[in-house]
Scaffold this motif. Structure first.
Motif, PDB file in Angstrom:
ATOM      1  N   ARG A 134       6.402 -34.524 -11.148  1.00 28.28           N
ATOM      2  CA  ARG A 134       6.599 -35.892 -10.675  1.00 28.28           C
ATOM      3  C   ARG A 134       6.229 -36.035  -9.204  1.00 28.28           C
ATOM      4  N   GLY A 135       5.695 -37.193  -8.860  1.00 24.54           N
ATOM      5  CA  GLY A 135       5.461 -37.536  -7.463  1.00 24.54           C
ATOM      6  C   GLY A 135       6.128 -38.866  -7.166  1.00 24.54           C
ATOM      7  N   PHE A 136       6.696 -38.999  -5.992  1.00 26.47           N
ATOM      8  CA  PHE A 136       7.336 -40.257  -5.603  1.00 26.47           C
ATOM      9  C   PHE A 136       7.272 -40.347  -4.087  1.00 26.47           C
ATOM     10  N   PHE A 137       7.011 -41.547  -3.576  1.00 24.65           N
ATOM     11  CA  PHE A 137       7.167 -41.714  -2.131  1.00 24.65           C
ATOM     12  C   PHE A 137       7.360 -43.173  -1.745  1.00 24.65           C
ATOM     13  N   ASN A 138       8.049 -43.326  -0.634  1.00 25.27           N
ATOM     14  CA  ASN A 138       8.101 -44.605   0.056  1.00 25.27           C
ATOM     15  C   ASN A 138       7.082 -44.507   1.179  1.00 25.27           C
ATOM     16  N   PRO A 139       6.272 -45.549   1.403  1.00 25.69           N
ATOM     17  CA  PRO A 139       5.301 -45.478   2.494  1.00 25.69           C
ATOM     18  C   PRO A 139       5.952 -45.190   3.850  1.00 25.69           C
ATOM     19  N   THR A 140       7.238 -45.514   4.024  1.00 19.73           N
ATOM     20  CA  THR A 140       7.908 -45.214   5.293  1.00 19.73           C
ATOM     21  C   THR A 140       7.979 -43.706   5.554  1.00 19.73           C
ATOM     22  N   SER A 141       7.832 -42.896   4.510  1.00 26.30           N
ATOM     23  CA  SER A 141       7.847 -41.441   4.704  1.00 26.30           C
ATOM     24  C   SER A 141       6.448 -40.872   4.898  1.00 26.30           C
ATOM     25  N   LEU A 142       5.441 -41.558   4.333  1.00 23.66           N
ATOM     26  CA  LEU A 142       4.077 -40.977   4.324  1.00 23.66           C
ATOM     27  C   LEU A 142       3.065 -41.703   5.210  1.00 23.66           C
ATOM     28  N   CYS A 143       3.319 -42.952   5.533  1.00 24.65           N
ATOM     29  CA  CYS A 143       2.285 -43.733   6.221  1.00 24.65           C
ATOM     30  C   CYS A 143       2.622 -43.970   7.690  1.00 24.65           C
ATOM     31  N   LEU A 144       1.845 -43.345   8.567  1.00 24.06           N
ATOM     32  CA  LEU A 144       2.014 -43.580  10.006  1.00 24.06           C
ATOM     33  C   LEU A 144       1.679 -45.030  10.320  1.00 24.06           C
ATOM     34  N   MET A 145       2.387 -45.591  11.288  1.00 22.46           N
ATOM     35  CA  MET A 145       2.051 -46.944  11.753  1.00 22.46           C
ATOM     36  C   MET A 145       1.011 -46.816  12.869  1.00 22.46           C
ATOM     37  N   ALA A 146      -0.037 -47.633  12.800  1.00 21.59           N
ATOM     38  CA  ALA A 146      -1.008 -47.696  13.897  1.00 21.59           C
ATOM     39  C   ALA A 146      -0.528 -48.823  14.809  1.00 21.59           C
ATOM     40  N   GLN A 147       0.135 -48.451  15.895  1.00 24.20           N
ATOM     41  CA  GLN A 147       0.738 -49.481  16.752  1.00 24.20           C
ATOM     42  C   GLN A 147      -0.333 -50.426  17.291  1.00 24.20           C
ATOM     43  N   GLY A 148       0.001 -51.700  17.342  1.00 23.29           N
ATOM     44  CA  GLY A 148      -0.959 -52.719  17.761  1.00 23.29           C
ATOM     45  C   GLY A 148      -1.738 -53.284  16.587  1.00 23.29           C
TER      46      GLY A 148
END
Ligand SMILES: [Zn+2]
Length: 592
Positions: A106-120
């Motif tokens: 199984r795979g599971f993720f919330n983007p808050t754990s995997l996706c860096l924010m590009a500030q700006g």
């Protein structure tokens, strides 16, 4: 491809590593990248960045200098011209609904754990590509994230208008069970991972459909006979339940058109077993709770959550409303959907009442204060939690019950009208406590400020018992369990009683028992009689004490034995709502 694009694939199933390749088409010359420290709906700083590793940045094949600024952000010096390629891995072995998981099944993720924010660039469009792993060719994808171009299994390209939009969609992958239904004309999908072969999927699907229809009618069509097509009124065009069944766990997290749930396998319905177990009711309650949040906290939301700040705690005084009122309605709407009866409902309400009245912390903090402290108290529980704070879930649910019953007993409106009034007044968006007070005033013609102040902003006990009696219910007092009588919470293991919590003002506290003590036995009567006894569980005291109330507790603390004089208080009681004699007057608003 959008301004910010992520390509996500399983790097190594056995090492539990996701690989993320992020592309920023127009980076700043000093591009800041950061990972959220919390996920909305779960009010605790969780430091997701602890699992991020091997961060590298390139521009036109050239490796760039990356400077770490703090625990969760990095600065990249770019030429500000060509696309910035960022790559990293994220370790994922958290089985909860709050972060990420990856193994061979199984795979599971919330983007808050995997996706860096590009500030700006967080307000710019974001796309996300999900790639298939070579050894998981049969996996499918389930998510509420809008797809742009995906294959039959759901792999491919997804998109969101901004980072906030992307962050609100958990993603499930694997060989899960999946079913669909329409509720009031709106498409719903139910996905269950980890179920046993005996799982009665048809029953769960049918019961979930009933819950959804009850909620949709509650918010959008109460009072009308037809429930056929509400699709034009609902704030979402489709909805996905992502349920992960494991050996033993419980929890859920709400999102704008989906929810991630985790529950014990034994609580799923089983083929050939028509009974409704307590565990199954708990699961239906969880489904009901998270679904109600789709309106109450994801859209109607504290004004402080108008725009989430993912880099730090986001404080609000209003969790008693958003979690408490949701907790009141989760069970009430189960009753209205016919999945539980009156007796079942009153059992759940009784449990909530006892939880509140047996928590000494209710006399220390108001529910508004408990909301603010969620980040360090409710979500970071320890042995002192019951003495220091009160749950905004349980007490908040009783505030809702008190308000609903008071409205029903003195006005033509109910809390249902108030909730829908708030939905309209706040345009399904940010709200403040003042909005609730205004809707109450508008709809009843009188101020409810005094009641809300007393129930929400003071530690005075709620008048729930009196209000239930007025509703022609009996509130019985029954003898309390031994642990409650003594003022302790314990766990029995390895043949001894382990003290987990010593409640404020109780007999155990007066005797000097302490959290962490191992309670081995008691002496009763005159020691010369040799009346010293080992105990394995706290109920053993019932037989050993008979009608005596004085004893000496023998405990082990830090390898030393202590003898503590302990007096069992006179019988204390727990509450039970009894509905047998309840008469319903003709024309009375149907509370349940
Ligand atoms: Zn909740």
């Amino acid at each position: 491809m959008a301004v910010v694009h992520y390509c996500i694939e399983a790097a190594d199933l056995h090492a539990h590593l996701w690989r993320v390749k992020m592309t920023i088409s127009h980076p700043a010359t000093q591009q800041i990248l950061s990972l959220p420290v919390w996920i909305p709906g779960s009010y605790m700083v969780r430091e997701f960045s602890k699992h991020l590793q091997k961060l590298e940045c390139r521009q036109s094949q050239r490796k760039l200098q990356v400077e770490q600024l703090d625990k969760a952000s990095w600065a990249v010096a770019s030429d500000g011209q060509s696309a910035l390629e960022v790559s990293y891995e994220v370790y994922a072995l958290d089985n909860s609904v709050r972060s990420a998981w990856l193994d061979s099944s199984r795979g599971f993720f919330n983007p808050t754990s995997l996706c860096l924010m590009a500030q700006g660039l967080t307000d710019e469009p974001h796309t996300l590509e999900l790639r298939k792993h070579s050894s998981s060719k049969h996996w499918r994808v389930a998510t509420g994230l809008p797809s742009i171009k995906t294959d039959k299994q759901g792999f491919g390209l997804y998109g969101a208008p901004n980072y906030d939009g992307l962050a609100d969609y958990p993603i499930e992958m694997g060989e899960f069970w999946s079913g669909e239904f329409l509720a009031c004309g709106v498409k719903h999908r139910l996905v269950v991972a980890g179920a046993m072969p005996s799982f009665d999927s048809a029953r769960l699907l049918k019961d979930t459909q009933k819950i959804c229809e009850t909620h949709l009618q509650f918010w959008h069509q109460k009072g009308l006979n037809s429930s056929k097509n509400l699709a034009s009124k609902t704030p979402f065009s489709s909805y996905v339940f992502l349920l992960n069944a494991v050996d033993d766990s419980y929890g859920g997290l709400e999102h704008r058109n989906s929810t991630a749930l985790i529950a014990a396998r034994k609580d799923l319905p089983r083929v050939g077993d028509a009974k409704t177990s307590e565990g199954y009711i708990t699961l239906l309650g969880l489904i009901s709770h998270e679904y109600f949040h789709t309106w109450n906290v994801k859209r109607l939301r504290p004004v402080e959550f108008t725009r989430y700040d993912y880099t730090q705690e986001n404080y609000t005084h209003l969790l008693w409303f958003f979690e408490g009122f949701t907790s009141y309605y989760d069970d009430l709407l189960l009753r209205r959907s016919g999945l539980i009866d009156d007796v079942g409902y009153f059992k759940l309400l009784t449990k909530t009442m006892n939880q509140v009245f047996q928590t000494p912390g209710r006399l220390v903090q108001s529910v508004a204060q408990a909301s603010m402290d969620a980040w360090v108290k409710y979500y970071r529980q320890d042995e002192n939690t019951p003495n220091a704070t009160v749950s905004y879930y349980t007490k908040g649910a009783l505030v809702a019950a008190c308000l609903d019953l008071s409205l029903r007993q003195s006005t033509p409106v109910t809390l249902d009208h108030i909730m829908r009034g708030l939905w309209v007044r706040c345009k399904a968006g940010p709200m403040q406590e003042e909005d609730l007070l205004e809707v109450l005033l508008e709809q009843t013609g009188r101020s409810w400020r005094k009641e809300i102040k007393a129930w929400v902003h003071t530690t005075k006990d709620l008048p729930i018992k009196e209000l239930l009696v007025k509703q022609q219910l009996q509130v019985l007092e029954e003898p309390a369990q031994m642990a409650q009588r003594l003022g302790v919470r314990t766990v029995d293991s390895n043949g001894a009683v382990h003290i987990k919590v010593v409640l404020r003002g109780g007999a155990a506290e007066a005797a000097g028992l302490c959290a962490g003590d191992e309670w081995l036995g008691i002496e009763v009567g005159n020691l010369a009689d040799g009346q010293a006894w080992r105990i394995n569980k706290i109920e053993d005291l019932l037989h050993l004490l008979s009608d005596q109330r004085k004893m000496t507790a023998i405990v082990s603390r830090d390898k030393r034995f202590l003898r503590l004089a302990l007096t069992l208080p006179p019988k204390t009681s727990t509450l039970r709502i009894h509905s047998a004699n309840r008469k319903t007057n003709p024309g009375e608003a149907p509370w349940l």
